[in-house]
Design a protein around this motif. Sequence first.
Motif: not given
Length: 585
Positions: A76-83
């Motif tokens: 989920l942190d990866t999704v947040t980072a891409v966003s």
Amino acid sequence: GETEEGDDIEIPDAPEFSPSRCAGMMCHAKASHVFRALINTAQTVRSGRQAEPTKSKATEPTPPMRPSKAFTSRLLDTVTAVSRYVEEDEGGDPSGIVLDTGGSPAVQALLRAAASVGGKKGMSGSSGGKGRKRTDRLIRLLLPCCTDEPPAAGKKESGGERAEEQMERFVRSPVGSRVVEAAIEVAGEEVAGQLAGFFRPRIRPFSLDGRANFVVQRILQTPSICGEEFLREMISRLDFSQLISQRREGVVWRLLEACRRTQSSHREAFKALTAAVGVTTSAQFPFLWRALLSLSPAEVQRAQEEEAEGKADGGERRGQADGRPKNIFIQPVGCSILEALLHFPAAAVQPLTSSLKGLTLERHKETLIRLAKHPQGCRVLEAAVAPGSPLPAATIGRLIRRLEGRLADLAMHPTGSFAVAAAHEAAEVEQKKRMALELLKLGEELKERNYALWRRCKLSTYLDDMNDWEKQQAKGSKAARLFEDILGGSEKKAGKGKTKESGGSKGSGEDSDGDNEEEEDEEDEEESAGKQKNKKANGALKGSPNGTALKSPNKIPKMAPEEKQKKDKRKRQEEEEEEEEEEGE
């Protein structure tokens, strides 16, 4: 590195994962493959697949692996980072990732993996959880059409005409359209509604585009977007004639499958399709099945010319060229379309059920055999004879009878054998007996090369005891009719009260039947001749203990008294069991 059996593999903690490093890895030509491999491995772990047991622990399979909270948190942190990267570093412009050959497949894998985290119903059904919320936020940042918020100060403009043009560029791009498909697949209800609002007025040009038509097909497969109301609007907006002429038949197929899934708009879709293939009058209805298989309006004109030539020659060379039957072109997507229509209610596709009687004529037998051997055409025959089929029982019986005489050839074919199995399942007991006699001519060769068909037709039981085999087949046919009534009840109920609406089509179908009266009379004569022939064959086989042809007909073994007593005892027990079952019912 290599590890010994049973050793735990520990992944060391990665350094602080900055948004720029994450996006740089996704869009890198080489590192994007590593990124996708990690995400795909995460989905494999989440699916709970069991690892294959080792030789030393064959009786103790490895328990399914579950993701740890730390792993889920990092995903989920990866999704947040891409966003955050799209929002801050790129200034809200997602083109750098969506249109990148490495970033596009990476973000597809990320969207599908993140949507499966924290939801109980899977990718497209969950409405809550951290995974759903963060996935929807990332979709809004990647696809400009999914947000109504005005652009913040210092960011590139993403609303108005600029956002629409950018979204259209994504949909028409070979790389960006894949991201749009993934977003449609995993979007929540709110985002799905925004996507539907964008595609609704543009569905017609997108359906004709070489890349965007696949996005339209994905929309038709998504229940959260394509409901009954959306489907009716699509049927009214799409031009079926252009879709077929420009080789976009996949959109038509997916639309028919959506009608089947939602159980709605059957008549509207069928009417638009028949007009698109050039069948508009009652005189053309008998050739509807040919037009659908070839997906060519020219096939109707060709069929009418053959009919006129046949009548001029007295019916001797109807449908033939140089004394041989003319070939009908079989389009793979046309087979899929015809298969989908055979799952519609009978009242909605009455002209089609009437036209399929033409496929049972002797002059189209070679076309029927080619259809049985075709990878997609075989599914048409399976749907035609399956329980709940809209075809009348008489047409199904003729269809199966036309396969007789070629069963040995079809049974050895990798695709045709499925048509034989489906036909045997739907046949009456007498037809099954004739089919068994024909299949047994192959002997042990059929058992060795296609044991599945041998077992499905219960040929071993036929060889051991023909009377027992007949009882089993009669019992199976009775159960099939019972389930057919149960499964077909909802369709009959749905079609009840709509006969007035389809009155014109029904009358047209009846008119078309009159054109084939001569052929049907010839078929009745052939049927009676075939029954007499089979009676003679069965009479010749009565001398054998099992009622079948033996390998050496001159040597007929006699049944021992003990075997006969055992057989009679087993027969009495089965009759008593059947009587008990009937009393219980």
